[in-house]
Design an enzyme around this catalytic site. Structure first.
Site, PDB file in Angstrom:
ATOM      1  N   ASP A 183       0.827  -1.202   0.000  1.00 32.30           N
ATOM      2  CA  ASP A 183       0.000   0.000   0.000  1.00 32.30           C
ATOM      3  C   ASP A 183       0.871   1.266   0.000  1.00 32.30           C
ATOM      4  O   ASP A 183       2.109   1.178   0.073  1.00 32.30           O
ATOM      5  CB  ASP A 183      -0.914  -0.045   1.243  1.00 32.30           C
ATOM      6  CG  ASP A 183      -2.280   0.577   0.969  1.00 32.30           C
ATOM      7  OD1 ASP A 183      -2.365   1.436   0.072  1.00 32.30           O
ATOM      8  OD2 ASP A 183      -3.239   0.205   1.652  1.00 32.30           O
ATOM      9  N   TRP A 223      -3.146   3.504  -5.828  1.00 32.03           N
ATOM     10  CA  TRP A 223      -4.382   4.151  -6.297  1.00 32.03           C
ATOM     11  C   TRP A 223      -4.197   4.945  -7.592  1.00 32.03           C
ATOM     12  O   TRP A 223      -4.888   5.930  -7.846  1.00 32.03           O
ATOM     13  CB  TRP A 223      -4.953   5.073  -5.203  1.00 32.03           C
ATOM     14  CG  TRP A 223      -4.697   4.556  -3.818  1.00 32.03           C
ATOM     15  CD1 TRP A 223      -5.157   3.375  -3.314  1.00 32.03           C
ATOM     16  CD2 TRP A 223      -3.892   5.159  -2.795  1.00 32.03           C
ATOM     17  NE1 TRP A 223      -4.693   3.214  -2.030  1.00 32.03           N
ATOM     18  CE2 TRP A 223      -3.929   4.294  -1.687  1.00 32.03           C
ATOM     19  CE3 TRP A 223      -3.168   6.348  -2.718  1.00 32.03           C
ATOM     20  CZ2 TRP A 223      -3.242   4.581  -0.506  1.00 32.03           C
ATOM     21  CZ3 TRP A 223      -2.490   6.635  -1.535  1.00 32.03           C
ATOM     22  CH2 TRP A 223      -2.534   5.758  -0.458  1.00 32.03           C
ATOM     23  N   GLY A 224      -3.234   4.519  -8.414  1.00 28.71           N
ATOM     24  CA  GLY A 224      -3.046   5.175  -9.709  1.00 28.71           C
ATOM     25  C   GLY A 224      -2.163   6.412  -9.660  1.00 28.71           C
ATOM     26  O   GLY A 224      -1.955   7.063 -10.688  1.00 28.71           O
ATOM     27  N   ASP A 248     -10.370   3.331  -3.312  1.00 24.50           N
ATOM     28  CA  ASP A 248     -11.233   2.200  -2.930  1.00 24.50           C
ATOM     29  C   ASP A 248     -12.668   2.449  -3.408  1.00 24.50           C
ATOM     30  O   ASP A 248     -13.165   3.573  -3.316  1.00 24.50           O
ATOM     31  CB  ASP A 248     -11.242   2.040  -1.410  1.00 24.50           C
ATOM     32  CG  ASP A 248      -9.830   1.855  -0.840  1.00 24.50           C
ATOM     33  OD1 ASP A 248      -8.871   1.812  -1.634  1.00 24.50           O
ATOM     34  OD2 ASP A 248      -9.711   1.765   0.385  1.00 24.50           O
TER      35      ASP A 248
HETATM   36  C1  GLA Z   1      -5.993   1.518   1.277  1.00 23.11           C
HETATM   37  C2  GLA Z   1      -6.159   0.484   0.174  1.00 23.11           C
HETATM   38  C3  GLA Z   1      -7.203  -0.526   0.568  1.00 23.11           C
HETATM   39  C4  GLA Z   1      -6.855  -1.194   1.881  1.00 23.11           C
HETATM   40  C5  GLA Z   1      -6.654  -0.128   2.933  1.00 23.11           C
HETATM   41  C6  GLA Z   1      -6.124  -0.666   4.242  1.00 23.11           C
HETATM   42  O1  GLA Z   1      -7.114   2.299   1.397  1.00 23.11           O
HETATM   43  O2  GLA Z   1      -6.511   1.123  -1.012  1.00 23.11           O
HETATM   44  O3  GLA Z   1      -7.339  -1.491  -0.447  1.00 23.11           O
HETATM   45  O4  GLA Z   1      -5.704  -1.968   1.727  1.00 23.11           O
HETATM   46  O5  GLA Z   1      -5.725   0.857   2.499  1.00 23.11           O
HETATM   47  O6  GLA Z   1      -6.010   0.355   5.161  1.00 23.11           O
END
Ligand code: GLA
Length: 557
Positions: A183, A223-224, A248
């Protein structure tokens, strides 16, 4: 299958033969007799379950075991689901004096005789005993997402791997994990450069793989940010296998907590689908990741769940279920396991769908090229607020426009008939119709490789070497986004790797799986942006390390 010399570590992909049609030979001059190459299968996107969407930071050994058992008792494993991925919340940031991760022994107890509580290899063994694969999670920064804003429970700092990359990824591999998601909350907060940081991680993973002999499937989750589709497969160390393309879809919906009332939303699903479309980056086993699915979670109707699944399958997206597997309704289970739809997602070419027509605002035709020549998966998607007819012309799909085609509804399996030149269906508002179209491929134009380098493939191929790129100049394409077939040979037992630069733009990594011998031809397909009109596109293939594959030709429409 062994590991590739060039560090892109892809699992063995079975080769299978198909007949190719409509070859026209031109390009660098000579006509040559081209025999039929074998279509080579590439690694499909992963299928499995992830803990985040339904359990947030409450994940522990019991939750994971119950989900793994449900994957087996529901029969999902028999349809291809196999990863059980532990997301954030498994670790609270504690390290021992050597810097090794320390986990809560109550949350991760012994599960079999002789095991020690507080050892993550216990849960991995339990998952493996069920015939499944295990995934783990960390952050590229010093702190994980919990410090940025805990979803449930307290904020616990230091759950990132920064400063401990080699140690942590080696630990994951030694524990027996098969998959790691990395992440970006901490990295983002520290304003780090994702391409630089993930390259360090790739090197740490490559080292962990070399030491343990285990393959760690590598999932980037930033996230891109900074367009990972343009660098993730090329970062060095190992290539990233998948990379998130957006935020997300929904924050976790956890039963019996203050978050139990959250709702997944259909616009959120559509938005993540749109942000995940980068077809030029998705081929030969590397995938855009539009997020874990919310199929079966509260907020979506069964029809919306079906469209969500259709979108992910068309996209060739990783199919990571976020719902609680112990509580799936029959309708959800049927949607998650429809074999014809899963086959579209897992198709052996590994390509992504492209939007081929938009007859009116909100009415869209998406087409995915499948591995059987003449076959396309289609999605007629109605984003408008009223039912509408949506039509598709065979010519828009790269099929012979004069030829008739059979059409099957992929969700019901019903054969809809034989249609000349086009097909039209009424699509309900906010709904989609997913079809299999079977016809004849349109003509391809082939360009033969020529160069001074080592010749192979009976004198018809040129070996791509580190300091000797193979160039195709004056290449024409009827469409800006071209489907390109590459005919090649790779005698190794592991993929060889090439970087392709089109018109001097950013390079994309292509993996060439084994073909069996120096003279056994294989074919793979990619999609590339040929943005110059006329016969003015230049494609340059170079090997990041020796030897690259031998390339005989490229063919496109
Ligand atoms: C981010 C990621 C999620 C998840 C959360 C965990 O938001 O995009 O997919 O892994 O962290 O905190």
């Amino acid at each position: 299958m062994g590991k590739p010399k060039c560090r892109s570590i892809l699992p063995a992909a079975p080769a299978f033969a198909i007949a190719l049609t409509g070859m026209v030979l031109c390009g660098s001059g000579n006509l040559w007799a081209q025999s039929v190459p074998k279509q080579i299968a590439v690694p499909p996107p992963p299928m499995g379950w992830s803990s985040w969407n339904s359990f947030s930071n409450t994940v522990d050994s019991q939750v994971v075991l119950e989900q793994a058992e449900a994957m087996v008792s529901t029969g999902m494993n028999k349809t291809g689901y196999r990863y059980i991925n532990i997301d954030e919340g498994w670790w609270l940031g504690e390290r021992d004096e050597k810097g090794d991760i320390v986990v809560d022994p109550k949350a991760w107890p012994a599960l079999a005789p002789g095991e020690r509580a507080g050892d993550m290899s216990n849960i991995v063994r339990a998952i493996h005993r069920l015939g499944l694969r295990a995934g783990i999670y960390t952050d590229a920064g010093a702190d994980g997402c919990s410090t940025v804003g805990p979803d449930l429970g307290p904020s616990y700092p230091h759950t990132g791997s920064e400063g401990h990359y080699e140690q942590d990824f080696l630990a994951f591999a030694k524990w027996g994990f098969d998959y790691v998601k990395v992440d970006w909350c901490g990295g983002d907060r520290e304003n780090l450069d994702p391409a630089v940081q993930y390259a360090e991680i790739a090197r740490a993973i490559a080292r962990a793989e070399a030491i343990t002999g285990r393959r760690l499937y590598f999932s980037i989750c930033n996230w891109g940010k900074n367009s990972p589709w343009s660098w993730a497969p090329n970062i060095g160390g190992v290539a990233a296998d998948i990379w998130r393309t957006s935020g997300d879809i929904v924050a976790p919906i956890v039963a019996n907590t203050r978050n139990s009332g959250r709702m997944a939303s259909f616009p959120g699903v559509l938005s993540n689908f749109d942000q995940g479309i980068h077809p030029e980056a998705q081929h030969t086993g590397f995938y855009n990741d539009p997020d874990m699915m919310v199929v079966g979670m509260q907020g979506l109707t069964d029809a919306q769940n079906r469209v969500h699944m259709s979108l992910w399958a068309m996209s060739g997206a990783p199919l990571l279920v976020g719902a609680d597997l112990t509580k799936l309704s029959d309708a959800t289970l049927a949607i998650l396991t429809n074999p014809a739809v899963l086959q579209v997602d897992q198709d052996a070419l590994g390509l992504q769908a492209v939007k081929v027509a938009e007859p009116a605002h909100g009415l869209e035709v998406w087409s995915k090229t499948l591995s059987k020549p003449g076959e396309r998966a289609l999605l007629l998607l109605n984003r408008s607020s009223s039912p509408s007819p949506i039509s598709v012309e065979w010519g828009d799909l790269g099929l012979l426009s004069s030829s008739s085609a059979t059409v099957r509804d992929l969700w019901t399996g019903k054969e809809l008939g034989v249609f000349n030149t086009s097909y039209s269906a009424i699509v309900l508002a906010g709904d989609g119709v997913m079809l299999l179209v079977r016809s004849r491929e349109g003509m391809l134009t082939s360009y033969k490789a020529s160069g001074s380098g080592k010749q192979a493939l009976g004198g018809h191929g040129v070996a791509v070497m580190k300091d000797e790129p193979l160039n195709f100049t004056r290449v024409a394409s009827r469409t800006r986004l071209a489907r390109i077939q590459i005919v090649y040979a790779n005698p190794d037992n592991a993929p060889r790797v090439v970087e392709l630069r089109v018109n001097g733009q950013v390079a994309t990594r292509i993996a060439f799986p084994p073909t069996g011998s120096d003279n056994a031809k294989g074919a793979i397909w990619i999609q590339s942006l040929l943005d110059r009109a006329g016969a003015n596109n230049a494609l340059s293939f170079s090997a990041p390390c020796n030897p690259g594959p031998t390339i005989e030709s490229i063919s496109l429409q």
